[in-house]
Design an enzyme around this catalytic site. Sequence first.
Site, PDB file in Angstrom:
ATOM      1  N   GLY A   1       0.853  -1.269   0.057  1.00  0.00           N
ATOM      2  CA  GLY A   1       0.024   0.052   0.005  1.00  0.00           C
ATOM      3  C   GLY A   1       0.622   1.037   0.201  1.00  0.00           C
ATOM      4  O   GLY A   1       2.068   1.112  -0.182  1.00  0.00           O
TER       5      GLY A   1
ATOM      6  N   GLY B   1       2.739   4.911   1.318  1.00  0.00           N
ATOM      7  CA  GLY B   1       3.511   5.396   2.478  1.00  0.00           C
ATOM      8  C   GLY B   1       2.442   6.019   3.590  1.00  0.00           C
ATOM      9  O   GLY B   1       2.710   5.823   4.675  1.00  0.00           O
ATOM     10  N   PRO B   2       1.858   6.911   2.964  1.00  0.00           N
ATOM     11  CA  PRO B   2       1.271   8.047   4.050  1.00  0.00           C
ATOM     12  C   PRO B   2       0.213   7.072   4.924  1.00  0.00           C
ATOM     13  O   PRO B   2      -0.239   7.490   5.890  1.00  0.00           O
ATOM     14  CB  PRO B   2       0.515   9.000   3.587  1.00  0.00           C
ATOM     15  CG  PRO B   2       1.561   8.919   2.313  1.00  0.00           C
ATOM     16  CD  PRO B   2       2.058   7.697   1.906  1.00  0.00           C
TER      17      PRO B   2
ATOM     18  N   GLY C   1       2.288   2.642   5.386  1.00  0.00           N
ATOM     19  CA  GLY C   1       3.662   2.795   5.896  1.00  0.00           C
ATOM     20  C   GLY C   1       3.723   3.652   7.357  1.00  0.00           C
ATOM     21  O   GLY C   1       4.289   3.383   8.216  1.00  0.00           O
TER      22      GLY C   1
ATOM     23  N   GLU D   1      18.356   4.951   5.827  1.00  0.00           N
ATOM     24  CA  GLU D   1      19.098   4.882   4.754  1.00  0.00           C
ATOM     25  C   GLU D   1      18.453   5.920   3.675  1.00  0.00           C
ATOM     26  O   GLU D   1      17.465   5.377   3.019  1.00  0.00           O
ATOM     27  CB  GLU D   1      19.521   3.627   4.236  1.00  0.00           C
ATOM     28  CG  GLU D   1      19.948   2.575   5.029  1.00  0.00           C
ATOM     29  CD  GLU D   1      21.495   2.871   5.422  1.00  0.00           C
ATOM     30  OE1 GLU D   1      22.320   3.537   4.586  1.00  0.00           O
ATOM     31  OE2 GLU D   1      22.094   2.257   6.478  1.00  0.00           O
TER      32      GLU D   1
ATOM     33  N   CYS E   1      20.925   5.112  -5.069  1.00  0.00           N
ATOM     34  CA  CYS E   1      21.298   6.091  -4.061  1.00  0.00           C
ATOM     35  C   CYS E   1      22.743   6.301  -4.371  1.00  0.00           C
ATOM     36  O   CYS E   1      23.251   7.482  -3.943  1.00  0.00           O
ATOM     37  CB  CYS E   1      20.871   5.708  -2.758  1.00  0.00           C
ATOM     38  SG  CYS E   1      21.671   4.137  -2.344  1.00  0.00           S
TER      39      CYS E   1
END
Length: 479
Positions: free
Chosen positions: A202, A204-205, A208, A246, A280
Amino acid sequence: MQIENFIGGEFIAPLKKNYLENLNPATGKITSKIPSSTKEDVEMAVKAAQNALPNWSQLSIDERIIWLRKIANALESRKEDVAALESMDTGKPISLAKRVDAARSVSNFEFFAEHAENLIELNYKMSDATNYVTRKPVGVVGLITPWNLPLYLLTWKIAPALVMGNTIVAKPSEMTPLTANLLCEILTSIEFPEGVINIVHGLGPSAGQSILEHPNIKAISFTGGTATGKIVAQTAAPMFKKLSLELGGKNATIILDDADLPNAAKGAARAAFTNSGQVCLCGSRILVADNIYDEFVTLLINEVESMTIGNPSDENTDIGSVISSEHMEKVLSYIELAKQEGGKISVGGSKLTLPPPNADGAFIEPTLIEGLAIDSRCATEEIFGPVASIHRFITDDEAIEMANITEYGLAGSVWTSNPTRGKSVAERIDSGILWVNTWLHRDLRTPFGGVKSSGVGREGGDWSLNFFSELSNICVKEE
Ligand code: NDP
């Protein structure tokens, strides 16, 4: 295809029955529907993880190591599927998905099995007492991961968390859920204990954030952007959860005047454009010594022009799509901004329209920009796409100052024919990971992580095992 959450060893529909569409960014086509989970789904996953904790944590470390190896073997036998799904979800070339994503997902389990097997018991002798350092699991841990290296980064957290006796609630990025789902199928096929690994799909907001806020989740290991990392820290730190962050990077590739230029040009191109610049660790700021600048830039442009951009399913493709059309627009807007900031596009710079089946895909040419000020927005903000800027320096001190100018401090590389000089330049760069004459050359035992806005904490080897365990010291006084 419709996937479900994996809770308590079963594939379960989200309680509110809401689903999100998952697209293949290289074709623009919907590939699957995935749960849009809520707090209630996370609650169910945490309960399953709590129920599984006593049995899992009471297994001996050797028994858990055997499970890690079973997962590694089962994953190895499905590695072609891992690569195909990862390429479909991310738009990355199939060759890269095989070489990096699928291979590393297997080796994460193999590595942590071996590393835990060799874990040294820590005892500290005093003249009249002995200190025994013991490890306990942290408990239920929350793992939140991004879309760029989906199963690679998820298993990088799952393997050490498991081997130290924790149970897991994890949320992959909603853009790349398919390999996490495949892992759950693999767990079922090997009859892995129910409830030890729970995956909630699902946004993030919602999903998460519910993981971050849950009082029974005792540690959060997060990999993602710096802005999201701030939300993670704001939510979890007041609850005194263990936190590993990270985050983003804007890494320098430094070409010193004595570098082997053809080799450095190959390395700089690979560092800038692997996975369309969506790693990254990518070197998106290429700093070049003034007296070799023209020769080096010509070699670098040749390298970039020789890359094959195309259908990710084609084994010969070097550069696939970026993760989504929204992300493509963001990257293209940075290229426009670079022009306004005085940059000159040396190669690339545009959206690419490919023939079917990729006509609606999110493809951008690998792009090099010269002439930007080192403190311009494009040279200091994380673009996370196939865009790198090139800058000139005169002295090593100037190169170091330029490398350190951003708010980030994740990685970097230095290219020189003198390794001692390279190491001493690397030592003065404020980053967690530096390479000399190579890039992304990983030994999984070493500390991995960033300084400044690139994160807090380290992963890898002992650092991961320490994060996923609570250390206690028992001091026994001798008669
Ligand atoms: P995001 O920060 O957008 O997302 C990372 C994860 O966090 C996703 O699963 C996301 O879910 C979730 N998330 C978003 N909002 C919240 C919230 N409020 N609470 C809890 N979870 C949340 O990063 P991206 O996925 O865009 O990944 C790219 C970033 O990751 C880059 O900045 C890159 O540098 C960084 N990165 C860092 C690495 C490192 O080791 N330092 C390695 C790889 C990437 P959703 O996708 O559903 O929004």
